[in-house]
Design a protein around this motif. Structure first.
Motif, PDB file in Angstrom:
ATOM      1  N   ILE A 145       0.513  -0.913  -0.110  1.00 22.46           N
ATOM      2  CA  ILE A 145      -0.134  -0.285  -0.016  1.00 22.46           C
ATOM      3  C   ILE A 145       0.829   1.248   0.175  1.00 22.46           C
ATOM      4  O   ILE A 145       0.560   2.508  -0.857  1.00 22.46           O
ATOM      5  N   THR A 146       1.764   1.304   0.757  1.00 18.64           N
ATOM      6  CA  THR A 146       2.932   2.542   1.163  1.00 18.64           C
ATOM      7  C   THR A 146       3.241   2.813  -0.513  1.00 18.64           C
ATOM      8  O   THR A 146       3.526   3.835  -0.940  1.00 18.64           O
ATOM      9  N   THR A 147       4.289   1.904  -1.233  1.00 12.25           N
ATOM     10  CA  THR A 147       4.446   1.509  -2.476  1.00 12.25           C
ATOM     11  C   THR A 147       3.719   2.360  -2.893  1.00 12.25           C
ATOM     12  O   THR A 147       4.174   3.095  -4.050  1.00 12.25           O
ATOM     13  N   LEU A 148       3.038   1.972  -2.783  1.00  7.35           N
ATOM     14  CA  LEU A 148       1.396   2.118  -4.531  1.00  7.35           C
ATOM     15  C   LEU A 148       1.458   3.566  -4.286  1.00  7.35           C
ATOM     16  O   LEU A 148       1.211   4.565  -4.947  1.00  7.35           O
ATOM     17  N   ASN A 149       1.232   3.798  -2.379  1.00  7.77           N
ATOM     18  CA  ASN A 149       1.130   5.481  -2.607  1.00  7.77           C
ATOM     19  C   ASN A 149       1.814   6.456  -3.311  1.00  7.77           C
ATOM     20  O   ASN A 149       1.840   7.650  -3.412  1.00  7.77           O
ATOM     21  N   HIS A 150       3.459   5.453  -2.642  1.00  8.27           N
ATOM     22  CA  HIS A 150       4.508   6.518  -2.825  1.00  8.27           C
ATOM     23  C   HIS A 150       4.391   6.593  -4.601  1.00  8.27           C
ATOM     24  O   HIS A 150       4.987   8.074  -5.848  1.00  8.27           O
ATOM     25  N   LEU A 151       4.572   5.751  -5.156  1.00  9.83           N
ATOM     26  CA  LEU A 151       4.053   5.484  -7.455  1.00  9.83           C
ATOM     27  C   LEU A 151       3.115   6.021  -7.841  1.00  9.83           C
ATOM     28  O   LEU A 151       3.377   7.127  -8.216  1.00  9.83           O
ATOM     29  N   HIS A 152       1.773   6.470  -6.504  1.00  8.10           N
ATOM     30  CA  HIS A 152       0.546   6.915  -6.857  1.00  8.10           C
ATOM     31  C   HIS A 152       1.409   8.863  -7.124  1.00  8.10           C
ATOM     32  O   HIS A 152       1.528   9.969  -7.941  1.00  8.10           O
ATOM     33  N   MET A 153       2.005   9.086  -6.175  1.00 10.06           N
ATOM     34  CA  MET A 153       2.583  10.184  -5.598  1.00 10.06           C
ATOM     35  C   MET A 153       3.817  10.285  -6.562  1.00 10.06           C
ATOM     36  O   MET A 153       3.820  11.578  -7.183  1.00 10.06           O
ATOM     37  N   LEU A 154       4.303   9.549  -7.111  1.00 10.10           N
ATOM     38  CA  LEU A 154       5.306  10.124  -8.067  1.00 10.10           C
ATOM     39  C   LEU A 154       4.708  10.073  -9.509  1.00 10.10           C
ATOM     40  O   LEU A 154       5.450  11.410 -10.006  1.00 10.10           O
ATOM     41  N   ALA A 155       4.419   9.485  -9.815  1.00  5.94           N
ATOM     42  CA  ALA A 155       3.221  10.089 -11.112  1.00  5.94           C
ATOM     43  C   ALA A 155       2.869  10.624 -11.516  1.00  5.94           C
ATOM     44  O   ALA A 155       3.273  11.564 -12.137  1.00  5.94           O
ATOM     45  N   GLY A 156       2.090  11.269  -9.842  1.00  5.43           N
ATOM     46  CA  GLY A 156       1.361  12.828  -9.937  1.00  5.43           C
ATOM     47  C   GLY A 156       2.604  13.996 -10.384  1.00  5.43           C
ATOM     48  O   GLY A 156       2.122  14.731 -10.485  1.00  5.43           O
ATOM     49  N   GLY A 157       3.295  13.497  -9.470  1.00  5.69           N
ATOM     50  CA  GLY A 157       3.977  14.363  -8.924  1.00  5.69           C
ATOM     51  C   GLY A 157       5.355  14.026 -10.945  1.00  5.69           C
ATOM     52  O   GLY A 157       5.340  16.131 -10.586  1.00  5.69           O
ATOM     53  N   VAL A 158       6.024  14.011 -10.944  1.00  4.10           N
ATOM     54  CA  VAL A 158       6.313  13.819 -12.120  1.00  4.10           C
ATOM     55  C   VAL A 158       5.488  14.712 -13.554  1.00  4.10           C
ATOM     56  O   VAL A 158       5.701  15.195 -14.184  1.00  4.10           O
ATOM     57  N   ASP A 159       3.925  14.074 -13.286  1.00  5.55           N
ATOM     58  CA  ASP A 159       3.602  15.264 -14.411  1.00  5.55           C
ATOM     59  C   ASP A 159       2.984  16.967 -14.367  1.00  5.55           C
ATOM     60  O   ASP A 159       3.583  17.366 -15.118  1.00  5.55           O
ATOM     61  N   HIS A 186      13.086   5.624  -2.100  1.00  7.60           N
ATOM     62  CA  HIS A 186      12.792   4.860  -1.843  1.00  7.60           C
ATOM     63  C   HIS A 186      11.918   3.678  -3.207  1.00  7.60           C
ATOM     64  O   HIS A 186      12.096   2.526  -2.661  1.00  7.60           O
ATOM     65  N   PHE A 187      12.251   4.257  -4.387  1.00  5.63           N
ATOM     66  CA  PHE A 187      12.173   3.049  -5.381  1.00  5.63           C
ATOM     67  C   PHE A 187      13.685   2.641  -6.136  1.00  5.63           C
ATOM     68  O   PHE A 187      13.428   2.307  -6.882  1.00  5.63           O
ATOM     69  N   ASN A 188      14.138   3.192  -5.061  1.00  5.36           N
ATOM     70  CA  ASN A 188      15.946   2.184  -5.837  1.00  5.36           C
ATOM     71  C   ASN A 188      16.328   1.209  -5.686  1.00  5.36           C
ATOM     72  O   ASN A 188      16.920   0.725  -7.206  1.00  5.36           O
ATOM     73  N   LYS A 189      15.326   0.706  -5.123  1.00  7.95           N
ATOM     74  CA  LYS A 189      15.809  -0.817  -4.899  1.00  7.95           C
ATOM     75  C   LYS A 189      14.949  -1.403  -6.208  1.00  7.95           C
ATOM     76  O   LYS A 189      15.009  -2.628  -6.689  1.00  7.95           O
ATOM     77  N   TYR A 190      13.999  -0.590  -6.775  1.00  4.29           N
ATOM     78  CA  TYR A 190      13.147  -1.720  -8.305  1.00  4.29           C
ATOM     79  C   TYR A 190      12.667  -0.746  -8.958  1.00  4.29           C
ATOM     80  O   TYR A 190      12.454  -0.548 -10.560  1.00  4.29           O
ATOM     81  N   MET A 191      14.615   0.003  -9.208  1.00  2.00           N
ATOM     82  CA  MET A 191      14.634   0.142 -10.925  1.00  2.00           C
ATOM     83  C   MET A 191      15.404  -0.592 -11.583  1.00  2.00           C
ATOM     84  O   MET A 191      14.952  -0.503 -12.721  1.00  2.00           O
ATOM     85  N   GLY A 192      14.727  -2.283 -11.716  1.00  2.00           N
ATOM     86  CA  GLY A 192      14.651  -3.220 -12.676  1.00  2.00           C
ATOM     87  C   GLY A 192      12.974  -3.514 -12.880  1.00  2.00           C
ATOM     88  O   GLY A 192      12.663  -4.348 -13.885  1.00  2.00           O
ATOM     89  N   ILE A 193      12.619  -2.869 -11.894  1.00  2.00           N
ATOM     90  CA  ILE A 193      11.381  -2.559 -13.251  1.00  2.00           C
ATOM     91  C   ILE A 193      11.618  -1.675 -13.562  1.00  2.00           C
ATOM     92  O   ILE A 193      11.417  -0.335 -13.832  1.00  2.00           O
ATOM     93  N   PRO A 194      10.378  -1.533 -15.534  1.00  2.00           N
ATOM     94  CA  PRO A 194      10.756  -0.431 -16.477  1.00  2.00           C
ATOM     95  C   PRO A 194      10.034   0.721 -16.077  1.00  2.00           C
ATOM     96  O   PRO A 194      10.362   1.537 -16.167  1.00  2.00           O
ATOM     97  N   GLN A 195       8.544  -0.073 -15.555  1.00  2.00           N
ATOM     98  CA  GLN A 195       7.826   1.659 -15.275  1.00  2.00           C
ATOM     99  C   GLN A 195       8.620   1.989 -14.426  1.00  2.00           C
ATOM    100  O   GLN A 195       8.647   3.992 -14.668  1.00  2.00           O
ATOM    101  N   ILE A 196       9.068   2.098 -13.121  1.00  2.00           N
ATOM    102  CA  ILE A 196       9.365   2.983 -12.006  1.00  2.00           C
ATOM    103  C   ILE A 196      11.042   3.725 -13.387  1.00  2.00           C
ATOM    104  O   ILE A 196      11.750   4.387 -12.545  1.00  2.00           O
ATOM    105  N   ARG A 197      11.784   2.843 -14.237  1.00  2.00           N
ATOM    106  CA  ARG A 197      12.729   3.717 -14.262  1.00  2.00           C
ATOM    107  C   ARG A 197      12.861   4.379 -15.436  1.00  2.00           C
ATOM    108  O   ARG A 197      13.462   5.224 -15.671  1.00  2.00           O
TER     109      ARG A 197
END
Length: 699
Positions: A145-159, A186-197
């Motif tokens: 849930i925390t990662t999804l929230n961060h991902l949502h914040m990151l995606a919205g923040g980048v836009d 927080h996503f440094n360990k998930y850089m292998g995921i294409p969407q995060i990269r």
């Protein structure tokens, strides 16, 4: 039979001997005062105690009956105890069997408890296994849930970041960018995921775009060439500086560099090498220009840049670097035109400006730490230990601020010390040569004044006076030392020390040794008969009163020079760089003044010694064997006392301020006169008894 009985008694007695530890234990358990219970019981002594006299044997039957009764009681007690121990073995076996049965029962109970515990443990493991599974599921769910929230914040923040960048909304970008960067960590360990990269690359692209866009905005607002600068900062640029704080530090450095370069571009044009205002005589105009520029910056641009950028100080520091480079270049080109007064003027104005910078700024852009101010030294009357004051008086405010603070070149309290004035150091040879010339003229003037004014007049009331030229010399030395230490604490200080050494030696030889009175070897045509007939006041010492006072004055001056030279050496070592301290050595000059002191004392001794020589010669030439009767005081004694009374009080009064050297004079004269007197005394042979009496009269 009697022998057998005695042997048996000895064996019984030996068998009844117990160990000391056993005997002590028995006494503690069964305490008794009966002599029969003692380990060292003696039958003879016991019987003697019962029957001390022959009359006491009358009741022997009673005593025997009592002992027999006691024996029977003991036998009964022993018999009872022995019978009581008959069933002990059987009782012990029964007790052991009962204990074994109890142990077997206890072992069975323990085994039952262990079995029940194992069953309980297995049950607990089954329960906790389910709890652990639920706990892991909860933790994973929370992380998801925390990662999804961060991902949502990151995606919205980048836009939002990309949109605000296009609209140049730097105020909102400054706050948003820092949050996006923090979330991205927080996503440094998930850089292998294409969407995060991909999101990470978009953030980097947005940062690069922001950096280039901000640099372009500053270039447009403050062009390096062309039109005049804008009248003041805009809110967009102020917010852009906040964004630059979050971006790569190179962006911030580039903004600062371009702004300062544009701000100082006018300075490079106004003070070009071929301009009249660029020369040292108009150096004040450089510092006046930067003061106006700093005031202009404070009025127009101070709110545009964050306070932690220290832009005002950075402008001043860059100005100092440019000024040092330009001054060094122009001085190399026009080195032949540099004069001492012009150089000192430029240095003084420059050091004053550096002092003003130290008052205004902390020096945080120069180093991370600001040196602590040195503690003021205790007051001292010596000129080389006094607080150093600024020599020039045209900057009164700077003098008030610095006069009570000792200048320690080794640990300067001014972080801006030398930031501009360092460029003058290669040209300080002009100052050193000037001081060499000035000191040469000063020594020549001292020599001329001494010849014109003559030796100092006798003044026995005040003692031997130090020559005024000595104080003038060291005051000038102090002025040069303070001035040079403000200019440089390196090789120029060593060169100045060499000049000091040269003229200390010249002063010692030309002024002091060169003016010592000269001794003569002629005896003045005195005869033995005239010496025998001399009367009080008819003969005087070789040196006049003025000459004696001059010698004492030179001695006092040499002593003052010796002490002050030592202090001068210590002060020079404080001023010079630590790596050059070993090259400061004035021992040779101090030895020179010591030689002058020794020569002066020797002259005084020789003068008094030579004055006494004729009297001693007359004593040795007189026919003492022809003396028929003892008369008044011998003539040679009168002559010696006369010369001592003439010279010693004068020397004592003139050396009142240096008593140790007067003591040395007395010791040296005694060491010289006494052997000479004894030698002449031996020359008086032959001598009669009456003549010997006459020789020792008042001797």
């Amino acid at each position: 039979m009697e022998e057998d009985e005695l042997d048996l008694a000895d064996e019984l007695e030996a068998a009844l001997q117990l160990a000391p530890e056993v005997q002590l234990a028995i006494e503690q358990v069964f305490p008794s005062q009966d002599p029969l219970d003692r380990a060292d019981f003696n039958a003879v002594e016991y019987i003697n105690t019962l029957f001390p006299t022959e009359q006491s044997l009358a009741n022997i039957d009673d005593v025997v009956n009592k002992i027999k009764l006691k024996i029977r009681r003991l036998d009964d007690n022993i018999r009872t105890v022995v019978r009581g121990q008959t069933n002990v073995g059987q009782d012990g076996r029964e007790a052991l069997e009962e204990a074994q049965k109890a142990i077997q029962q206890l072992f069975g109970k323990i085994k039952d408890i262990k079995d029940k515990a194992e069953k309980s443990e297995q049950m607990v493991k089954e329960i906790t296994r389910d709890i652990k599974q639920l706990d892991h599921a909860k933790r994973h769910l929370t992380t998801s849930i925390t990662t999804l929230n961060h991902l949502h914040m990151l995606a919205g923040g980048v836009d939002s970041l990309e949109a605000m960048t296009r609209r140049r909304q730097y105020g909102e970008v400054a706050n948003l960018l820092q949050g996006v960067v923090n979330v991205l960590e927080h996503f440094n360990k998930y850089m292998g995921i294409p969407q995060i990269r991909q999101l990470s690359e978009r953030v980097k692209a947005a940062q690069n775009e922001l950096g280039q866009q901000i640099l372009a905005d500053f270039e447009e607002a403050f062009p390096s060439q062309g039109t005049k600068r804008a009248g003041g900062p805009s809110n967009v640029l102020r917010d852009a500086c906040l964004v630059a704080n979050v971006l790569d530090p190179r962006i911030k450095q580039e903004i600062i560099k371009k702004f300062i370069k544009q701000h100082l571009s006018e300075y490079l044009v106004l003070f070009q090498e071929n301009q009249d205002v660029a020369w040292l005589d108009k150096i004040d105009r450089r510092y006046a220009w930067i003061k106006r520029q700093l005031v202009d910056y404070e009025e127009k641009y101070v709110r545009m840049f964050p306070a932690e950028w220290c832009m005002t100080e950075r402008i001043a520091v860059d100005f100092c670097h440019i000024t040092r480079t330009e001054l060094a270049k122009i001085m190399r080109t026009r080195a032949k035109e540099i004069e001492v007064k012009l150089l000192l003027f430029a240095i003084q104005r420059t050091t004053n400006f550096e002092g003003l910078l130290a008052k205004r700024f902390s020096g945080c852009t120069l180093s991370d730490t600001v040196p602590k101010k040195a503690e003021p030294p205790p007051p001292n009357t010596n000129p080389f230990l006094e607080d150093e004051a600024i020599l020039e008086s045209d900057e009164a405010t700077l003098e008030k601020a610095d006069i009570d603070r000792p200048k320690k070149p080794k640990v300067p309290d001014n972080p801006f010390h030398g930031i501009v004035s360092k460029c003058f150091e290669p040209h300080l040879y002009v100052y050193i040569e000037s001081q060499d010339k000035n000191l040469s003229e000063l020594i020549d003037r001292f020599v001329g004044d001494f010849k014109a004014q003559g030796p100092p007049k006798p003044n026995v009331d005040e003692g031997g006076a130090v020559l005024p030229s000595c104080a003038d010399l060291f005051v000038y030395y102090k002025k040069c030392m303070v001035q040079c230490s403000q200019l440089s604490t390196g090789e120029p200080m060593i060169a100045l020390t060499t000049i000091f050494q040269k003229y200390l030696r010249e002063y010692a030889w030309k002024i002091l040794s060169g003016n010592l009175p000269k001794t003569t070897s002629s005896s003045g045509g005195l005869t033995i008969s005239s010496l025998l007939k001399e009367k009080e006041g008819s003969e005087v010492a070789k040196f006049t009163l003025e000459e004696l006072c001059l010698i004492c004055s030179i001695l006092s001056t040499a002593e003052y020079c010796l002490a002050t030279t030592q202090q001068l050496e210590e002060k020079l070592k404080e001023k010079v760089d630590a790596s050059l301290v070993e090259r400061i050595n004035l021992m040779g000059e101090m030895d020179t003044f010591s030689i002058v002191i020794s020569n002066s004392i020797q002259l005084l001794v020789q003068d008094l010694d030579a004055a006494c020589d004729p009297a001693l010669t007359a004593m040795s030439k007189m026919q003492w064997q022809n003396v028929e009767h003892v008369g008044d005081q011998s003539p040679y004694v009168t002559s010696v006392i006369l010369h001592i009374k003439q010279n010693v009080p004068i020397i004592r009064d003139n050396l009142a301020s240096t008593r140790k050297y007067f003591t040395q004079f007395c010791i040296k004269f005694a060491n010289s006169f006494i052997p000479k007197f004894i030698n002449h005394l031996f020359k008086c042979k032959p001598i009669s008894m009456v003549g010997a009496e006459q020789v020792r009269v008042k001797d």
